[in-house]
Enzyme design. Structure first.
Site, PDB file in Angstrom:
ATOM      1  N   TYR A 140      -2.028  61.126 -18.607  1.00 18.54           N
ATOM      2  CA  TYR A 140      -2.418  61.409 -17.222  1.00 18.54           C
ATOM      3  C   TYR A 140      -1.180  61.306 -16.344  1.00 18.54           C
ATOM      4  CZ  TYR A 140      -5.074  60.886 -12.805  1.00 18.54           C
ATOM      5  OH  TYR A 140      -5.572  61.015 -11.523  1.00 18.54           O
ATOM      6  N   LYS A 146      -3.815  65.360 -18.659  1.00 21.13           N
ATOM      7  CA  LYS A 146      -4.394  65.671 -17.358  1.00 21.13           C
ATOM      8  C   LYS A 146      -3.217  65.799 -16.403  1.00 21.13           C
ATOM      9  CE  LYS A 146      -7.297  63.780 -13.650  1.00 21.13           C
ATOM     10  NZ  LYS A 146      -8.092  62.610 -13.174  1.00 21.13           N
TER      11      LYS A 146
END
Length: 290
Positions: free
Chosen positions: A132, A160
């Site tokens: 992320y 992400k």
């Protein structure tokens, strides 16, 4: 593995500040009933930073227990590598399908430090890991070169990407291994990112608009971009207004209006201001959410 629409779900609270288990279970049902394919408990939107270790594990266990078909990508990151490993092992032991692991925040490690952080986690836990990257929260960017190095490690299956840096996103998509998934971490950029080769989104907006977000993503993945654009523009006010104050302040207010939790985040986050409540009320009415 985690393509499609994933919701970074809120953690609803009761008036006394404790976890609203009933509200959380109903939220899981609401998401699954409206096409969401993955649930992400204990991310930034789930206020992981203000949950105790016991609460963090409890939220993940509730979501896993309640979910009937959605995959569970459990938030398990930390700016301390050993703490991230402990959370990751706990989430994996509970039965999570994967782990969402944020790049170390506040301490601003070098790119080599970021690489070594994730390398150590991947060697310590037998569960798929989605990186992320969100520089607006961590204070540092994980650049494309570091992401691509990490994409070669066993167990690291995707990222992400919430940097908002489209040249960086394009470089990752163009150069990554075939089975490494790029997921949008910015609702407003999901449409163009999928057009470039991303395979889905981890969304805030899908908390309150799970069906519309799921439909938009599905249309994009089928390359039906004209139809998808109508949904993109329909939700655009929310893509913007849900960040008018620090996430998850606005989405918690909206979810309170929909019947999930008391709308209050934990300090140091505060209740949505009256002016911005009026702004979100207009969006709720326009989209017919209630």
């Amino acid at each position: 593995m985690f393509g499609g629409t994933a919701t970074a779900i809120i953690t609803p609270f009761k008036k006394d500040g404790s976890i609203d288990e009933d509200g959380l279970r109903r939220l899981v049902d609401f998401q699954e009933e409206n096409g969401v394919t993955t649930l992400v408990p204990c991310g930034s939107t789930g206020e992981s930073a203000t949950l105790s270790h016991e609460e963090h594990i409890r939220v993940i266990s509730i979501v896993i227990d309640q979910a009937k078909k959605a995959k569970i990508l459990a938030g398990a990151g930390s700016n301390c590598t050993e703490e991230a490993i402990k959370l990751s092992k706990c989430a994996a032991d509970l039965g999570a399908d994967g782990l969402l692991s944020i790049s170390p925040y506040y301490i601003k490690p070098t790119q080599e430090g970021i690489y070594q952080h994730f390398r150590k986690i991947s060697e310590s836990v037998d569960c798929p890991i989605v990186l992320y990257n969100v520089p607006g929260r961590t204070g540092s960017n994980m650049n494309a070169e570091t992401t691509l190095r990490l994409s070669e490690l066993p167990g690291i299956v995707g990222i992400k990407e919430a940097s908002g840096n489209m040249p960086q996103v394009q470089k990752i998509i163009e150069t990554k291994p075939k089975d490494f998934e790029v997921l949008s971490g910015d609702d407003g950029l999901t449409f163009p990112m999928i057009a470039l080769g991303a395979v889905g989104v981890i969304s805030v907006t899908s908390n309150c608009c799970p069906r519309s977000m799921s439909q938009m993503v599905d249309l994009c993945l089928k390359e039906k971009f004209i139809d998808a654009s109508a949904l993109h523009y329909k939700m655009m006010p929310l893509f913007t207004d849900l960040f008018v104050e620090s996430n998850p302040i606005p989405i918690k207010y909206v979810m309170k209006r929909l019947g999930y939790g008391n709308g209050l985040p934990r300090l140091p986050l505060t209740e949505l201001s009256p002016a911005n409540r009026a702004l979100l009320d207009k969006d709720i009415a326009m989209l017919g959410l209630i």
